[in-house]
Design a protein around this motif. Structure first.
Motif, PDB file in Angstrom:
ATOM      1  N   ALA A 114       0.852  -1.189   0.000  1.00 56.80           N
ATOM      2  CA  ALA A 114       0.000   0.000   0.000  1.00 56.80           C
ATOM      3  C   ALA A 114       0.887   1.237   0.000  1.00 56.80           C
ATOM      4  CB  ALA A 114      -0.903  -0.008   1.232  1.00 56.80           C
ATOM      5  N   ILE A 115       0.693   2.116  -0.984  1.00 64.22           N
ATOM      6  CA  ILE A 115       1.489   3.340  -1.105  1.00 64.22           C
ATOM      7  C   ILE A 115       0.575   4.517  -0.777  1.00 64.22           C
ATOM      8  CG2 ILE A 115       2.869   4.761  -2.665  1.00 64.22           C
ATOM      9  CD1 ILE A 115       3.073   1.968  -4.307  1.00 64.22           C
ATOM     10  N   VAL A 116       0.911   5.253   0.284  1.00 65.06           N
ATOM     11  CA  VAL A 116       0.048   6.328   0.785  1.00 65.06           C
ATOM     12  C   VAL A 116       0.810   7.646   0.691  1.00 65.06           C
ATOM     13  CG1 VAL A 116      -1.406   7.104   2.678  1.00 65.06           C
ATOM     14  CG2 VAL A 116      -0.952   4.653   2.389  1.00 65.06           C
ATOM     15  N   ASP A 117       0.345   8.537  -0.191  1.00 61.15           N
ATOM     16  CA  ASP A 117       0.999   9.836  -0.377  1.00 61.15           C
ATOM     17  C   ASP A 117       0.017  10.782  -1.048  1.00 61.15           C
ATOM     18  OD1 ASP A 117       2.791  12.008  -1.406  1.00 61.15           O
ATOM     19  OD2 ASP A 117       4.338  10.669  -0.615  1.00 61.15           O
ATOM     20  N   ASP A 118       0.004  12.049  -0.601  1.00 64.52           N
ATOM     21  CA  ASP A 118      -0.929  13.002  -1.202  1.00 64.52           C
ATOM     22  C   ASP A 118      -0.451  13.503  -2.561  1.00 64.52           C
ATOM     23  OD1 ASP A 118       1.125  14.258   0.442  1.00 64.52           O
ATOM     24  OD2 ASP A 118       0.192  16.153  -0.147  1.00 64.52           O
ATOM     25  N   GLU A 119       0.829  13.293  -2.913  1.00 67.28           N
ATOM     26  CA  GLU A 119       1.359  13.699  -4.210  1.00 67.28           C
ATOM     27  C   GLU A 119       1.138  12.581  -5.218  1.00 67.28           C
ATOM     28  OE1 GLU A 119       5.351  15.162  -4.139  1.00 67.28           O
ATOM     29  OE2 GLU A 119       5.103  16.108  -2.177  1.00 67.28           O
ATOM     30  N   PHE A 149      -3.099   5.060  -2.342  1.00 67.96           N
ATOM     31  CA  PHE A 149      -4.095   5.839  -1.599  1.00 67.96           C
ATOM     32  C   PHE A 149      -3.590   7.277  -1.495  1.00 67.96           C
ATOM     33  CE2 PHE A 149      -4.209   1.487  -0.098  1.00 67.96           C
ATOM     34  CZ  PHE A 149      -5.564   1.161  -0.162  1.00 67.96           C
ATOM     35  N   GLU A 150      -4.483   8.267  -1.685  1.00 62.79           N
ATOM     36  CA  GLU A 150      -4.060   9.664  -1.640  1.00 62.79           C
ATOM     37  C   GLU A 150      -4.066  10.227  -0.224  1.00 62.79           C
ATOM     38  OE1 GLU A 150      -6.566  12.240  -3.840  1.00 62.79           O
ATOM     39  OE2 GLU A 150      -8.445  11.471  -2.977  1.00 62.79           O
ATOM     40  N   CYS A 151      -4.629   9.487   0.734  1.00 68.05           N
ATOM     41  CA  CYS A 151      -4.620   9.961   2.118  1.00 68.05           C
ATOM     42  C   CYS A 151      -4.711   8.771   3.068  1.00 68.05           C
ATOM     43  CB  CYS A 151      -5.759  10.938   2.377  1.00 68.05           C
ATOM     44  SG  CYS A 151      -7.405  10.202   2.223  1.00 68.05           S
ATOM     45  N   ALA A 152      -4.320   9.016   4.309  1.00 70.41           N
ATOM     46  CA  ALA A 152      -4.314   7.955   5.320  1.00 70.41           C
ATOM     47  C   ALA A 152      -5.719   7.450   5.609  1.00 70.41           C
ATOM     48  CB  ALA A 152      -3.662   8.472   6.599  1.00 70.41           C
ATOM     49  N   VAL A 154       3.068  -1.410   4.151  1.00 67.71           N
ATOM     50  CA  VAL A 154       2.663  -0.034   3.887  1.00 67.71           C
ATOM     51  C   VAL A 154       3.898   0.837   3.675  1.00 67.71           C
ATOM     52  CG1 VAL A 154       1.478   2.003   4.809  1.00 67.71           C
ATOM     53  CG2 VAL A 154       0.555  -0.284   5.234  1.00 67.71           C
ATOM     54  N   ILE A 155       3.847   1.666   2.616  1.00 70.08           N
ATOM     55  CA  ILE A 155       4.840   2.725   2.400  1.00 70.08           C
ATOM     56  C   ILE A 155       4.077   4.044   2.480  1.00 70.08           C
ATOM     57  CG2 ILE A 155       6.470   3.766   0.788  1.00 70.08           C
ATOM     58  CD1 ILE A 155       7.008   1.017  -0.364  1.00 70.08           C
ATOM     59  N   SER A 156       4.453   4.916   3.419  1.00 70.07           N
ATOM     60  CA  SER A 156       3.679   6.134   3.652  1.00 70.07           C
ATOM     61  C   SER A 156       4.582   7.355   3.813  1.00 70.07           C
ATOM     62  CB  SER A 156       2.827   5.992   4.917  1.00 70.07           C
ATOM     63  OG  SER A 156       2.193   7.214   5.236  1.00 70.07           O
ATOM     64  N   ASP A 157       4.120   8.472   3.238  1.00 67.40           N
ATOM     65  CA  ASP A 157       4.805   9.744   3.464  1.00 67.40           C
ATOM     66  C   ASP A 157       4.526  10.194   4.901  1.00 67.40           C
ATOM     67  OD1 ASP A 157       6.263  11.991   3.051  1.00 67.40           O
ATOM     68  OD2 ASP A 157       4.850  12.950   1.661  1.00 67.40           O
ATOM     69  N   ILE A 158       5.461  10.985   5.446  1.00 60.16           N
ATOM     70  CA  ILE A 158       5.249  11.516   6.790  1.00 60.16           C
ATOM     71  C   ILE A 158       4.375  12.751   6.752  1.00 60.16           C
ATOM     72  CG2 ILE A 158       6.393  12.747   8.687  1.00 60.16           C
ATOM     73  CD1 ILE A 158       8.534  10.710   8.734  1.00 60.16           C
ATOM     74  N   ARG A 159       4.688  13.688   5.833  1.00 63.22           N
ATOM     75  CA  ARG A 159       3.946  14.948   5.777  1.00 63.22           C
ATOM     76  C   ARG A 159       2.806  14.826   4.777  1.00 63.22           C
ATOM     77  NH1 ARG A 159       6.018  18.901   8.684  1.00 63.22           N
ATOM     78  NH2 ARG A 159       8.211  18.820   9.325  1.00 63.22           N
ATOM     79  N   MET A 160       1.574  14.797   5.307  1.00 61.77           N
ATOM     80  CA  MET A 160       0.376  14.746   4.473  1.00 61.77           C
ATOM     81  C   MET A 160      -0.696  15.599   5.127  1.00 61.77           C
ATOM     82  SD  MET A 160       0.055  10.675   3.444  1.00 61.77           S
ATOM     83  CE  MET A 160      -0.002  10.118   5.159  1.00 61.77           C
ATOM     84  N   PRO A 161      -1.577  16.218   4.335  1.00 68.62           N
ATOM     85  CA  PRO A 161      -2.696  16.979   4.925  1.00 68.62           C
ATOM     86  C   PRO A 161      -3.672  16.030   5.616  1.00 68.62           C
ATOM     87  CG  PRO A 161      -2.943  16.813   2.539  1.00 68.62           C
ATOM     88  CD  PRO A 161      -1.581  16.260   2.864  1.00 68.62           C
TER      89      PRO A 161
END
Length: 443
Positions: free
Chosen positions: A8-13, A34-37, A52-59
């Protein structure tokens, strides 16, 4: 193997999550973006088959809050955090919270692939271990239903554990009511096929043509015959002696065609128990020897000694809870009658007697002797056998039952048990140790 696990790739970009997804897909991973958590949490639950691969900084919910949620859902889920250069301290904190590792932007695609491989291998091992523990727990629960501490029952449990792990077909023999179907379930639950299907069918319940179609096809409603439906699992044939010669031949062909090791295990249950009758006489020799390579013969209840009182106490306690009344307390004479009864119906008969005893006790009438005289198969089954047993055995069995019942009634309160049985603490401790009773069992 990696293709079996999701990433699962989670990032708003969008550009970043698509590039990560494409690279990992080319490396053989099954990716999901996924575009958001919040969206990801709708999909990811306990035992989710992936990482899961997730960005730290997301809205909205940021990566740290997302990680905390994920660890609450499944602490064994591998999470890889994506961080900018200035967020390295935050990524280190994320690892302290349970993250597996982190990648700095711009990240090396080969390192990302390597981390994903490590994460999926770790996840696969975690899920495999959970499944194994679940299967073993299921096997322990099945074996736990085989109540009794007598020598024959201890050997039976050992046989189940040994043959459960073996790969060959099994023949289960024994008198009616001894628990042969339960043992078949336990063999399946303790073996490598525990997570696969277990299907039992009575060979005596169908006419030959109907049984042939049910087992081997064709099935009228276009469903699968049982040999196909149970493929990879365990096929349990109850009353195997009822198979016609033609069906015995088809069963033998089915077994032989599988080779070794067998894809589907066959457990045959034999109910031939009349005088001078054996399953060996009822089955063609080549089928008998294929089935009986591994064989379990269940002990009759009359040969299990104090297990009779243990079973009666356990069953009457269950029925008393079901009917909302107190379990009957046995006198010394009634305990002796239970121990000496021939039990032609074995455990099944004892369960019936225990239920009737509870119902009698609720009405305030009746006796154990009268229940033992009410045979299920024959009228006037004698309550007492002619086979004598040492007085010491009767006394010890009754003493153990009495202490056990009193401990149950007082929920493990040693002082109350001492008072009721008029025993000093040291004597009670010695007797409990002698009979394998521990206070923790009653708390």
């Amino acid at each position: 193997m990696a293709r079996m696990m999701k990433v699962a790739i989670v990032d708003d970009e969008e550009d970043l999550r698509q590039s990560v997804s494409q690279w990992l897909a080319l490396s053989g991973f099954d990716t999901q973006t996924f575009e958001c958590a919040e969206e990801a949490l709708k999909t990811i639950g306990p035992d989710w088959p992936g990482v899961v691969i997730s960005d730290i900084r997301m809205p909205g919910m940021d990566g740290m809050a997302f990680l905390k949620k994920l660890m609450g859902i499944d602490s064994g889920l591998p999470v890889i955090m994506i961080t900018g250069h200035g967020d390295v301290p935050m990524a280190v904190e994320a690892m302290r919270m349970g993250a597996m590792d982190f990648m700095e932007k711009p990240f090396d695609p080969d390192r990302m692939t390597e981390l994903a491989k490590r994460a999926t291998n770790q996840r696969r091992q975690t899920l495999d271990n959970r499944a194994l523990r679940k299967d073993l727990a299921g096997g322990e629960q099945m074996i736990g239903k085989l109540i009794g501490t007598s020598g024959p029952m201890e050997r039976l449990r050992e046989d189940i554990l040994d043959l459960g792990q073996a790969d060959g077909h099994v023949l289960i023999d024994g008198e009616t009511g001894t628990g042969k179907t339960l043992v078949a379930h336990a063999l399946h639950a303790t073996g490598p096929r525990a997570g696969k299907k277990f299907i039992a069918v009575s060979c005596a319940a169908y006419a030959e043509d109907a049984l042939s179609a049910k087992l081997f096809g064709p099935v009228e409603d276009s469903g699968l015959p049982l040999v196909e439906e149970v493929r990879g699992g365990t096929l349990c044939l109850e009353d195997v002696e009822a198979l016609s010669s033609a069906l015995q031949a088809r069963l033998l062909t089915f077994i032989n065609d599988q080779g070794t090791p067998a894809e589907t295990r066959t457990i045959a249950i034999c109910n031939v128990h009349g005088e001078g009758q054996t399953v060996e006489d009822a089955l063609r020799p080549d089928l008998y020897f294929r089935l009986a390579a591994l064989k379990i013969t269940l002990p009759p209840l009359r040969n299990r000694g104090e297990d009779v009182l243990t079973l009666f106490t356990s069953m009457s306690q269950q029925f008393s809870e079901e009917y909302g009344c107190d379990a009957p307390e046995l006198s010394a004479q009634e305990a002796a009658q239970l121990l000496q009864a021939p039990w032609p119906g074995n455990v099944r008969q004892l369960i019936n007697v225990a239920e009737r005893a509870v119902l009698q006790s609720r009405r305030g009438s009746g006796s154990i002797a009268s229940l033992l005289m009410q045979g299920d198969d024959e009228p006037q089954v004698p309550a007492i056998t002619t086979e004598g047993k040492p007085l010491k055995e009767y006394v010890e069995n009754f003493e153990k039952m009495l202490i056990d019942n009193t401990m149950r009634r007082h929920k493990g309160s040693i002082s109350n048990v001492m008072e009721e049985l008029c025993l000093p603490r040291r004597t009670l401790n010695e007797k409990m140790a002698k009979y394998g009773l521990t206070r923790q069992d009653y708390l």
